[in-house]
Design an enzyme around this catalytic site. Structure first.
Site, PDB file in Angstrom:
ATOM      1  N   ASP A 283       0.830  -1.213   0.000  1.00  0.00           N
ATOM      2  CA  ASP A 283       0.000   0.000   0.000  1.00  0.00           C
ATOM      3  C   ASP A 283       0.864   1.262   0.000  1.00  0.00           C
ATOM      4  O   ASP A 283       0.537   2.248  -0.673  1.00  0.00           O
ATOM      5  CB  ASP A 283      -0.928   0.002   1.215  1.00  0.00           C
ATOM      6  CG  ASP A 283      -2.006  -1.069   1.133  1.00  0.00           C
ATOM      7  OD1 ASP A 283      -2.221  -1.607   0.023  1.00  0.00           O
ATOM      8  OD2 ASP A 283      -2.619  -1.377   2.172  1.00  0.00           O
ATOM      9  N   ILE A 284       1.942   1.238   0.748  1.00  0.00           N
ATOM     10  CA  ILE A 284       2.863   2.373   0.749  1.00  0.00           C
ATOM     11  C   ILE A 284       3.466   2.561  -0.632  1.00  0.00           C
ATOM     12  O   ILE A 284       3.554   3.685  -1.152  1.00  0.00           O
ATOM     13  CB  ILE A 284       3.963   2.175   1.819  1.00  0.00           C
ATOM     14  CG1 ILE A 284       3.350   2.256   3.216  1.00  0.00           C
ATOM     15  CG2 ILE A 284       5.077   3.224   1.664  1.00  0.00           C
ATOM     16  CD1 ILE A 284       4.278   1.781   4.326  1.00  0.00           C
ATOM     17  N   ASN A 287       1.212   4.220  -3.034  1.00  0.00           N
ATOM     18  CA  ASN A 287       0.983   5.642  -2.758  1.00  0.00           C
ATOM     19  C   ASN A 287       2.266   6.485  -2.841  1.00  0.00           C
ATOM     20  O   ASN A 287       2.259   7.652  -2.454  1.00  0.00           O
ATOM     21  CB  ASN A 287       0.376   5.810  -1.357  1.00  0.00           C
ATOM     22  CG  ASN A 287      -1.085   5.409  -1.298  1.00  0.00           C
ATOM     23  OD1 ASN A 287      -1.926   5.978  -1.994  1.00  0.00           O
ATOM     24  ND2 ASN A 287      -1.393   4.428  -0.483  1.00  0.00           N
ATOM     25  N   GLU A 300       8.904  -5.663  12.341  1.00  0.00           N
ATOM     26  CA  GLU A 300       9.287  -6.971  12.873  1.00  0.00           C
ATOM     27  C   GLU A 300       8.031  -7.822  12.850  1.00  0.00           C
ATOM     28  O   GLU A 300       6.987  -7.424  13.366  1.00  0.00           O
ATOM     29  CB  GLU A 300       9.848  -6.826  14.294  1.00  0.00           C
ATOM     30  CG  GLU A 300      10.534  -8.082  14.809  1.00  0.00           C
ATOM     31  CD  GLU A 300       9.610  -8.976  15.589  1.00  0.00           C
ATOM     32  OE1 GLU A 300       9.409 -10.134  15.153  1.00  0.00           O
ATOM     33  OE2 GLU A 300       9.069  -8.534  16.604  1.00  0.00           O
TER      34      GLU A 300
END
EC number: 1.2.1.88
Length: 549
Positions: A283-284, A287, A300
């Site tokens: 998702d990052i 975007n 982690e």
């Protein structure tokens, strides 16, 4: 505060050591104090836990329950979930608080965290432990090493590591030049997503970036909401300004989706499942063109941790360390031992030892101190772990030699279970279970080297692992072959129990970004260094000496 406060001195923090562990032995003062805290918390329930935005408690009326996993009909707290408008308000508030917090001198930021550690060690110790025991199903010892000692260590050692990081400066200065490095916080805000299984992790996921001058939006796990709220209370009482950390429980899709679309999103600090972390990363990436800066991604996640045993190992040590690593906190540690490789020459003795030791494990409610194991966290976890036990009962290559029963009528109880398999790549040897199940593969002692290759290459995870051996050459061979199989590697010790300041924690492969919580390395991920060169000698001409005739 519109301009940075003047720094009038260089300060040295107090000496930092690991928080001493209390034992909670019978008739001890600490046992009596903890029992009183448990009784008081139970009497107060169910508590009403708000969101906290810009220092103000917000009750949205969008309610969710946190139950006691050892007694799931009892509600510990009802907590308010953030809605879309409140998430937006939290982000805006964090960004509004950013300038003043960034400009707060390090000694003042450090003082807040050192005070928070002292508050956790004294005034709040038994309250935060009781919250962790009743809310997350930990026994007294597991709560002590997590909610008390580790959280205190994270905050104290974080200050020590930050002090050390700031002292890392360029080693060379040309004549008439002063070079220096400034460790700026990131532009924008940090998003912290914490898990249920360690109260201390929440304190560190939000705390580490904030210590370095960042502001943070913190989403705690639903199953640890109350203990996380107490962590926030401690930091607030220690003097953390309003808005620097925004406490927003809420449904993951709505909260996460809104955060990751914001152009000022600067970093993700995450502990949780591999599946969720990979989705967040995707998702990052999707975007990426919307952001002011490339976000830092620190995570982690899971593990499929191993005990590898050489033919010379001490059997008693192998048995006791395997029982502890596999079944403490019901195997709900990302570092828990889940797969074992035992040599056939030692197997009869190890098997007898495991069965005998397993028979001494007492399972039950956390308020009874004699119980070594408690409940798993919730119904979803119970059903998942149960399905692996049911599968093993029908699998021709698997045999359950201890445990194998379960009961969720009162609490989410899974009897610690030991499986022996003839297939080193069976489901329970390769899939993360996150519960009190360990699977054993018995190999021919003369096949030690090829079994090391099997251990190193049969899992997508690489978090923790342990090698038991009394032969130094075998130990060296094992350490070399298993180099990439675990970020935390133990020799003649169990694969759980990393201590802040002693064993920085994290792993690679599917286990995470290995940024090492409990070290200066992770703090470096939340700063954006600026190199400064100041010249004291004016340049008199642009011509190089080599240009002269």
């Amino acid at each position: 505060m519109s301009v940075p406060t003047a720094t009038l001195a260089s300060f040295k923090i107090p000496a930092v050591t690991n928080e001493p562990m209390k034992t909670y032995a019978p008739n001890s003062a600490e046992r009596a104090a903890l029992q009183a805290a448990l009784k008081e918390l139970r009497a107060q329930g169910p508590l009403d836990i708000p969101c906290v935005v810009n220092g103000k408690e917000v009750r949205t009326g969008i309610m969710e329950k946190q139950v006691m996993p050892h007694e799931h009909k009892t509600v510990l707290c009802n907590f308010h979930n953030a809605d879309e408008a409140l998430v937006a308000q939290a982000i805006d508030g964090a960004l509004a608080a950013k300038k003043d917090w960034e400009n707060t001198p390090f000694n003042d930021r450090a003082a807040i965290f050192l005070k928070a550690a002292d508050l956790a060690a004294t005034k709040y110790r038994y309250k935060i432990m009781a919250a962790t025991m009743l809310g997350q199903g930990k026994n007294a010892w597991q709560a002590e090493i997590d909610a008390a000692a580790e959280m205190i260590d994270f905050w104290r050692f974080g200050v020590k590591f930050a002090e050390e990081l700031y002292t890392v400066q360029p080693p060379e200065n040309s004549f008439g030049i002063w070079n220096r490095t400034e460790y700026r916080p990131l532009e924008g805000f940090v998003f912290a997503v914490s898990p249920f299984n360690f109260t201390a992790i929440g304190g560190n996921l939000a705390g580490a970036p904030v210590l370095m001058g960042n502001v943070c939006v913190w989403k705690p796990a639903p199953a640890s909401t109350y203990a996380s709220y107490v962590v926030y209370e401690i930091m607030r009482e220690a003097g953390l300004p309003a808005g620097v950390i925004q406490f927003i429980p809420g449904p993951a899709p709505e909260v996460v989706g809104q955060v990751l679309k914001h152009p000022e999103f600067a970093a993700l600090h995450f502990t949780g499942s591999t599946h969720v972390f990979r989705k967040l990363w995707r998702d990052i990436g999707n975007n990426i063109e919307n952001y002011k800066s490339y976000p830092r991604i620190v995570g982690e996640t899971g593990g499929k941790n191993f005990h590898m045993v050489h033919k010379t190992a001490n059997v008693t040590s192998v048995v006791n360390n395997t029982i502890r690593a596999s079944f403490e906190y019901q195997g709900q540690k990302c570092s828990a031992c889940s797969r074992c490789y035992f040599p056939d020459n030692l197997w009869p003795e190890i098997k007898a030892g495991l069965i005998a030791t397993h028979s001494r494990i007492q399972v039950g409610g956390v308020e009874d101190f004699e119980h070594f194991s408690g409940p798993v966290i919730n119904q979803f976890s119970f059903d998942k772990i149960k399905s692996y036990i049911d599968w093993a009962k029908t699998d021709a290559e698997s045999e359950i030699i201890a445990g194998g029963t379960y009961d969720d009528s009162v609490g989410y109880y899974i009897q610690p279970t030991i499986i022996v398999t003839t297939n080193p790549k069976s489901r329970t040897m390769t899939e993360e279970i996150f519960g009190p199940i360990v699977t054993i593969y018995v190999y021919k002692a003369e096949d030690y080297e090829s079994t090391l290759d099997l251990v190193a290459n049969s899992s997508a995870y690489a978090l923790t692992g342990a090698l038991f051996s009394q032969d130094r050459y075998a130990t060296v061979l094992g350490a070399n072959k298993l180099r990439d199989a675990a970020g935390n590697f133990y020799i003649n010790d169990k694969c759980t129990g990393a201590v802040v300041g002693q064993q920085p924690f994290g792993g690679g492969r599917a286990s995470g970004t290995n940024d090492k919580a409990g070290s200066a390395a992770i703090l470096s991920r939340f700063v954006s260094p600026r190199s400064i060169k100041e010249s004291f000698v004016d340049l008199e001409d642009f011509v190089y000496p080599s240009n002269l005739i």
